[in-house]
Design a protein around this motif. Sequence first.
Motif, mmCIF file in Angstrom:
data_model
loop_
_atom_site.group_PDB
_atom_site.id
_atom_site.type_symbol
_atom_site.label_atom_id
_atom_site.label_comp_id
_atom_site.label_asym_id
_atom_site.label_seq_id
_atom_site.Cartn_x
_atom_site.Cartn_y
_atom_site.Cartn_z
ATOM 1 N N THR A 188 0.831 -1.207 0.000
ATOM 2 C CA THR A 188 0.000 0.000 0.000
ATOM 3 C C THR A 188 0.864 1.255 0.000
ATOM 4 N N SER B 279 1.011 4.066 -2.996
ATOM 5 C CA SER B 279 0.728 5.482 -2.725
ATOM 6 C C SER B 279 1.911 6.359 -3.110
ATOM 7 N N GLU C 148 2.025 6.650 -6.853
ATOM 8 C CA GLU C 148 0.920 7.497 -7.307
ATOM 9 C C GLU C 148 1.252 8.967 -7.083
ATOM 10 N N ARG D 61 -10.330 7.596 -8.380
ATOM 11 C CA ARG D 61 -9.168 7.465 -7.483
ATOM 12 C C ARG D 61 -9.317 8.402 -6.284
ATOM 13 N N LYS E 245 -12.050 7.080 -3.963
ATOM 14 C CA LYS E 245 -11.604 5.903 -3.212
ATOM 15 C C LYS E 245 -10.837 6.318 -1.970
ATOM 16 N N HIS E 246 -9.964 7.295 -2.117
ATOM 17 C CA HIS E 246 -9.204 7.769 -0.952
ATOM 18 C C HIS E 246 -10.127 8.420 0.071
ATOM 19 N N ASN F 159 -10.866 6.612 3.567
ATOM 20 C CA ASN F 159 -10.489 7.261 4.830
ATOM 21 C C ASN F 159 -11.678 7.336 5.781
ATOM 22 N N GLU G 175 1.873 15.243 2.894
ATOM 23 C CA GLU G 175 2.315 13.858 2.928
ATOM 24 C C GLU G 175 2.618 13.404 4.359
ATOM 25 N N GLY H 275 -3.883 4.258 8.063
ATOM 26 C CA GLY H 275 -3.526 5.088 6.918
ATOM 27 C C GLY H 275 -2.085 5.538 6.984
ATOM 28 N N GLY I 39 -2.996 9.477 1.287
ATOM 29 C CA GLY I 39 -4.232 9.502 0.505
ATOM 30 C C GLY I 39 -4.753 10.900 0.238
ATOM 31 N N ILE J 275 -2.603 12.835 -2.190
ATOM 32 C CA ILE J 275 -2.891 12.432 -3.574
ATOM 33 C C ILE J 275 -4.176 13.092 -4.062
ATOM 34 N N VAL J 276 -5.195 13.126 -3.214
ATOM 35 C CA VAL J 276 -6.462 13.764 -3.589
ATOM 36 C C VAL J 276 -6.240 15.243 -3.902
#
Length: 514
Positions: free
Chosen positions: A215, A219, A222, A280, A283-284, A288, A331, A346, A350, A353-354
Amino acid sequence: MQMDYESAAEALPLTRRTLVGLLDLAAHAMGAPVAVLCLDGAGSISVAACFGIPDDRAEALAPDLTGLRDRLDASGLLVGPLPLGGSPAAGLQVLAGAAVAGPGGETLGNLWLCGPAGKFDPDRRQVESLRRIAGLIGIEIAEQVAMDGRLAAARAEAERATRAKSRFLSAANHDLRQPYQAIHLFLHLLQTKLSDTGQQSLVTRIQEAVQSGETLLTSLLELSTLDAGTVRPAVARVAVGETLERMIREFEGPALAKGLRLRYVPCTATVVTDTVLLERMLKHLIGNAVRFTTKGSILIGCRRRGDRLRIEVWDTGPGIPEDKRAAVFEEFVQIAGVGPRDRGRGLGLGLAIVERTARLLGHGINVRSVVGKGSVFALSIRIAKDVAEQPVPDRISVLLLGDDPVQVTALRVMLESWNCPVATAAAPEAGAAPPDVVIAELRPEGGGNGLEVVDAVRRRAGRAIPGVVISGEGGPERVKLLGDADVSVLLRPFGPDHLKNVLEAVLMRPVGPR
């Protein structure tokens, strides 16, 4: 330094005002009303600048002026008057001329001074002034060509680095995932052969550790592809309801396993986005919400706000303190107030990335929360209009504004190489058409910033012109400043492909050659 002057005439728009000023000075020194600068470029003659007559008349004079090059003396000077024939030269004669040379003595072109017929007898001081001004013009051209060379080298290096990053990320996505795939299979086979409860428990712990590592790798890759500018959005009209229904089916099982209610309010809106990147991000956000909520429910729904649609994910989790809300988009950030750092809760990537994906697409992203009651994360996306209401221009015009002249020059040269007309004046001429996109500098520390520029242009145009802001700063301050802003973000340093990707995402059409 060896320089290529073949395209000197074409490289001069960025220094045209300086050249016109030097021509004005030359005309004043010689008492001539007209000055024309002709340059040799790519085997042809071009008028780089003129003073005292319109550009079209100067271009018409160019062939006659060029024919007098052989009349320059050994020192590169000509003192007339010499008649000019033809209708473009009506009422004018050459009063003086001077060769324009580069720093190595190579001839770049000629400076001509013209005026009406009559007595013309310059003194030695005027002639010497003409020689010096011609030398200054040669230096100005040489500096411009050198700057263009440095910009081209910098672009080439940025493109090389981007290609190297792309190759690495492509290899990492393939080569680093393969061992994890094999480990998963071997662990499954091992578990089927073990009957001891303690050994089964040990295999389960190994599987959890492998899953956590996989995972994290996914991440990181990504996030890296977003930072490298290798994500190229395929922006189109997307039915939000279909996307949300897929998300509900995916997360309904995990939510029920935790005793949570996962509710969804149907939505019929169509938005402008990339369907893969939208999934994507959701999903995050939904993942979460399920991960951090221990009791209660999760609600997913949409609200219309003008020409924007807010896709909201509500939860009854622990909530986020006010001073930490912007930081959650950075991050590896986990909120200390909701428990110790736990990889199972987590990795802190995530939401980063969003946020990066939303800014690439020009979407807004924000969070509201009450500690102890829950949070709501919202994506703000432009609602799709009827196709007939979205004309596609032949060329993309850009309004480019910034404080750093080097950055503005580099961006302008890059955009013009993609056949994009570029303006750098904040206040356009009366009646001028609004640009197709605005690119401006974001300065979170205060004063005027890119968001204010974009808003001002939109108000003048009376419509939501796509906006891109450039920022050298990450951190919570930038996230807080942007909020629901309908803009895309370019984080420095960025390469040409990253710039293209962002422009294509906000414009929904290709930009420049690939």
